[in-house]
Scaffold this motif. Structure first.
Motif, mmCIF file in Angstrom:
data_model
loop_
_atom_site.group_PDB
_atom_site.id
_atom_site.type_symbol
_atom_site.label_atom_id
_atom_site.label_comp_id
_atom_site.label_asym_id
_atom_site.label_seq_id
_atom_site.Cartn_x
_atom_site.Cartn_y
_atom_site.Cartn_z
ATOM 1 N N UNK A 1 0.849 -1.213 0.000
ATOM 2 C CA UNK A 1 0.000 0.000 0.000
ATOM 3 C C UNK A 1 0.871 1.244 0.000
ATOM 4 N N UNK A 2 1.938 1.222 0.791
ATOM 5 C CA UNK A 2 2.857 2.353 0.841
ATOM 6 C C UNK A 2 3.529 2.559 -0.521
ATOM 7 N N UNK A 3 3.998 1.471 -1.128
ATOM 8 C CA UNK A 3 4.662 1.567 -2.430
ATOM 9 C C UNK A 3 3.711 2.150 -3.473
ATOM 10 N N UNK A 4 2.505 1.594 -3.577
ATOM 11 C CA UNK A 4 1.579 2.043 -4.612
ATOM 12 C C UNK A 4 0.989 3.425 -4.326
ATOM 13 N N UNK A 5 0.973 3.856 -3.052
ATOM 14 C CA UNK A 5 0.506 5.218 -2.776
ATOM 15 C C UNK A 5 1.551 6.244 -3.210
ATOM 16 N N UNK A 6 2.832 5.874 -3.135
ATOM 17 C CA UNK A 6 3.916 6.771 -3.559
ATOM 18 C C UNK A 6 4.204 6.641 -5.057
ATOM 19 N N UNK A 7 3.745 5.572 -5.665
ATOM 20 C CA UNK A 7 4.030 5.268 -7.068
ATOM 21 C C UNK A 7 2.729 4.866 -7.770
ATOM 22 N N UNK A 8 1.920 5.864 -8.141
ATOM 23 C CA UNK A 8 0.667 5.553 -8.830
ATOM 24 C C UNK A 8 0.989 4.921 -10.189
ATOM 25 N N UNK A 9 0.309 3.827 -10.475
ATOM 26 C CA UNK A 9 0.573 3.075 -11.692
ATOM 27 C C UNK A 9 0.066 3.827 -12.918
ATOM 28 N N UNK A 10 0.955 3.946 -13.890
ATOM 29 C CA UNK A 10 0.585 4.496 -15.191
ATOM 30 C C UNK A 10 0.313 3.353 -16.168
ATOM 31 N N UNK A 11 1.185 2.332 -16.127
ATOM 32 C CA UNK A 11 0.989 1.161 -16.990
ATOM 33 C C UNK A 11 1.843 0.004 -16.482
ATOM 34 N N UNK A 12 1.455 -1.186 -16.900
ATOM 35 C CA UNK A 12 2.249 -2.378 -16.640
ATOM 36 C C UNK A 12 2.226 -3.229 -17.902
ATOM 37 N N UNK A 13 3.416 -3.522 -18.418
ATOM 38 C CA UNK A 13 3.545 -4.350 -19.612
ATOM 39 C C UNK A 13 4.225 -5.657 -19.223
ATOM 40 N N UNK A 14 3.492 -6.749 -19.348
ATOM 41 C CA UNK A 14 4.028 -8.076 -19.057
ATOM 42 C C UNK A 14 4.928 -8.501 -20.207
ATOM 43 N N UNK A 15 6.212 -8.758 -19.911
ATOM 44 C CA UNK A 15 7.184 -9.104 -20.944
ATOM 45 C C UNK A 15 7.452 -10.598 -21.029
ATOM 46 N N UNK A 16 7.478 -11.278 -19.894
ATOM 47 C CA UNK A 16 7.782 -12.708 -19.836
ATOM 48 C C UNK A 16 6.862 -13.352 -18.811
ATOM 49 N N UNK A 17 6.512 -14.592 -19.086
ATOM 50 C CA UNK A 17 5.762 -15.387 -18.117
ATOM 51 C C UNK A 17 6.057 -16.855 -18.363
#
Length: 138
Positions: A80-96
């Motif tokens: 919660x602390x991480x995501x409150x300081x770093x609002x997500x703009x995008x996430x691109x999955x590269x490998x799985x």
């Protein structure tokens, strides 16, 4: 004899088409829904509540080289602390990959910078649990 052959062909055809429909729906369920896809979706939204449904009892979190093992409750607070300081703009999955355990590696763009994000899901009992998250500065 001819009637018996026709009945067998019709029954066999019905069995094969029913099996094909059933196999197709199982494949769709595996491809489009499940813990892995839920975790990716939660990351894209920065939704810690959705992520917390999959957190293991102990979770290793590494943020910019600071790694520690946390209880599920502590991990929720850290995330919660991480995501409150770093609002997500995008996430691109590269490998799985993986079978009994699954992993994903991608690029997380946030208001606080860009991170290489790796996460690991392990099969535990009949379900998958999230037991490791790494946020590395790019």
């Amino acid at each position: 004899m001819k009637k018996l052959l026709i009945v067998l062909v019709v029954l066999l055809g019905g069995f094969i088409s029913a099996f094909a429909v059933s196999a197709g729906s199982m494949e769709d369920d595996h491809t489009f829904a499940g813990p892995f896809e839920d975790v990716v979706g939660a990351i894209k939204q920065g939704d810690v509540n959705a992520l917390s449904r999959y957190l293991d009892n102990n979770v290793e979190i590494n943020i910019s080289g600071k790694a520690n093992s946390y209880s599920k409750a502590q991990a929720e607070i850290i995330l919660k602390d991480f995501f409150s300081k770093n609002q997500v703009k995008s996430f691109e999955l590269l490998h799985q990959g993986g079978d009994n355990s699954r992993y994903g590696i991608g690029t997380l763009a946030t208001s606080g910078g860009t991170f290489r994000l790796s996460f690991f899901l392990q099969k535990k009992g009949g379900s998958f649990v999230l037991n490791e998250l790494r946020f590395e500065n790019k």
